[in-house]
Write a protein that holds these residues in place. Structure first.
Motif, short mmCIF file in Angstrom:
data_model
loop_
_atom_site.label_atom_id
_atom_site.label_comp_id
_atom_site.label_asym_id
_atom_site.label_seq_id
_atom_site.Cartn_x
_atom_site.Cartn_y
_atom_site.Cartn_z
N MET A 1 31.71 35.41 46.77
CA MET A 1 33.11 35.25 46.50
C MET A 1 33.86 36.48 46.94
O MET A 1 33.28 37.55 47.06
CB MET A 1 33.34 34.93 45.02
CG MET A 1 33.08 36.05 44.05
SD MET A 1 33.29 35.58 42.33
CE MET A 1 31.94 34.49 42.11
N ALA A 2 35.10 36.33 47.22
CA ALA A 2 35.94 37.46 47.58
C ALA A 2 36.25 38.27 46.31
O ALA A 2 35.98 37.84 45.20
CB ALA A 2 37.23 36.98 48.23
N ILE A 3 36.82 39.41 46.51
CA ILE A 3 37.25 40.27 45.41
C ILE A 3 38.76 40.17 45.31
O ILE A 3 39.45 39.97 46.32
CB ILE A 3 36.84 41.74 45.69
CG1 ILE A 3 35.34 41.86 45.96
CG2 ILE A 3 37.28 42.67 44.57
CD1 ILE A 3 34.46 41.52 44.79
N PHE A 4 39.31 40.29 44.10
CA PHE A 4 40.75 40.38 43.97
C PHE A 4 41.10 41.51 43.03
O PHE A 4 40.24 42.02 42.30
CB PHE A 4 41.38 39.05 43.57
CG PHE A 4 41.33 38.71 42.11
CD1 PHE A 4 42.45 38.89 41.31
CD2 PHE A 4 40.19 38.17 41.54
CE1 PHE A 4 42.40 38.56 39.97
CE2 PHE A 4 40.15 37.83 40.21
CZ PHE A 4 41.26 38.03 39.41
N ILE A 5 42.34 41.93 43.09
CA ILE A 5 42.82 43.05 42.29
C ILE A 5 43.68 42.50 41.16
O ILE A 5 44.65 41.80 41.40
CB ILE A 5 43.61 44.04 43.16
CG1 ILE A 5 42.70 44.59 44.26
CG2 ILE A 5 44.19 45.17 42.31
CD1 ILE A 5 43.39 45.44 45.31
N THR A 6 43.30 42.84 39.94
CA THR A 6 44.01 42.32 38.77
C THR A 6 45.31 43.08 38.53
O THR A 6 45.57 44.13 39.13
CB THR A 6 43.14 42.42 37.50
OG1 THR A 6 43.02 43.81 37.14
CG2 THR A 6 41.77 41.79 37.71
N SER A 7 46.10 42.57 37.60
CA SER A 7 47.37 43.22 37.26
C SER A 7 47.17 44.53 36.51
O SER A 7 48.13 45.24 36.24
CB SER A 7 48.24 42.27 36.44
OG SER A 7 47.57 41.92 35.24
N ASP A 8 45.92 44.89 36.21
CA ASP A 8 45.63 46.19 35.59
C ASP A 8 45.69 47.33 36.60
O ASP A 8 45.56 48.50 36.23
CB ASP A 8 44.25 46.18 34.93
CG ASP A 8 44.17 45.23 33.75
OD1 ASP A 8 45.22 44.99 33.11
OD2 ASP A 8 43.07 44.73 33.48
N CYS A 9 45.90 47.01 37.87
CA CYS A 9 45.96 48.01 38.95
C CYS A 9 47.00 49.08 38.62
O CYS A 9 48.12 48.77 38.23
CB CYS A 9 46.30 47.31 40.26
SG CYS A 9 46.43 48.42 41.67
N ILE A 10 46.61 50.34 38.80
CA ILE A 10 47.53 51.46 38.55
C ILE A 10 48.13 52.01 39.84
O ILE A 10 48.74 53.08 39.85
CB ILE A 10 46.84 52.57 37.74
CG1 ILE A 10 45.63 53.13 38.50
CG2 ILE A 10 46.47 52.08 36.34
CD1 ILE A 10 45.00 54.38 37.89
N GLN A 11 47.93 51.29 40.95
CA GLN A 11 48.50 51.65 42.25
C GLN A 11 48.01 53.00 42.78
O GLN A 11 48.74 53.69 43.48
CB GLN A 11 50.04 51.65 42.19
CG GLN A 11 50.69 50.49 41.48
CD GLN A 11 50.28 49.13 42.00
OE1 GLN A 11 50.10 48.95 43.18
NE2 GLN A 11 50.10 48.19 41.09
N CYS A 12 46.78 53.37 42.44
CA CYS A 12 46.26 54.67 42.89
C CYS A 12 45.91 54.67 44.37
O CYS A 12 45.89 55.73 45.01
CB CYS A 12 45.06 55.10 42.04
SG CYS A 12 43.55 54.16 42.36
N GLY A 13 45.59 53.50 44.94
CA GLY A 13 45.28 53.41 46.36
C GLY A 13 43.86 53.82 46.73
O GLY A 13 43.53 53.86 47.91
N ALA A 14 43.01 54.10 45.76
CA ALA A 14 41.65 54.54 46.07
C ALA A 14 40.86 53.48 46.82
O ALA A 14 39.99 53.79 47.64
CB ALA A 14 40.92 54.92 44.78
N CYS A 15 41.15 52.23 46.57
CA CYS A 15 40.39 51.13 47.17
C CYS A 15 40.69 50.92 48.66
O CYS A 15 39.80 50.58 49.43
CB CYS A 15 40.66 49.84 46.41
SG CYS A 15 42.42 49.37 46.36
N GLU A 16 41.92 51.09 49.04
CA GLU A 16 42.37 50.72 50.39
C GLU A 16 41.54 51.36 51.51
O GLU A 16 41.07 50.65 52.39
CB GLU A 16 43.85 51.04 50.55
CG GLU A 16 44.44 50.53 51.84
CD GLU A 16 45.93 50.82 51.94
OE1 GLU A 16 46.56 50.18 52.79
OE2 GLU A 16 46.44 51.66 51.21
#
Length: 116
Positions: A1-16
């Motif tokens: 399955m793909a991954i998705f980002i939940t609304s708990d995201c703090i917008q840190c950008g570490a994943c990108e």
């Protein structure tokens, strides 16, 4: 399955920067199939071929987001999804709406990164 980002995201950008497919985008950012891939054309949801450089509307205006059709869960690159590994708040999770086999994820990886 793909991954998705939940609304708990703090917008840190570490994943990108960790995504080998450039499937992760900042909130409000347009995305392209060609970003980080070797794709020149791709079949759209209607089965028509479109240029991979065409921009698409953001999938979220609020949170970072992952384009499901570009996500391979890092299969063929790493042992586990790197976005989930680096996320400080554990908001990169399995997407139950996009369940895919390892074989399909490997095929997608090959398609996205085929030798030009």
């Amino acid at each position: 399955m793909a991954i998705f980002i939940t609304s708990d995201c703090i917008q840190c950008g570490a994943c990108e920067p960790e995504c080998p497919n450039n499937a992760i985008y900042e909130q409000g950012a347009t995305w392209r199939w060609a970003d980080g891939t070797t794709l020149q054309a791709v079949a759209n949801t209607d089965g028509e071929v479109e240029l991979a450089l065409l921009p698409h509307a953001p999938l979220s205006e609020i949170d970072f987001y992952i384009v499901p059709g570009k996500c391979t869960e890092c299969v063929g690159f790493h042992e586990e999804p790197q976005c989930a590994v680096v996320c400080p708040v554990d908001c990169c999770v399995d997407d139950p709406d996009h369940r895919e086999t390892r074989e399909l994820l490997l095929a997608r990886k090959e398609q996205l990164h085929a030798a030009a």
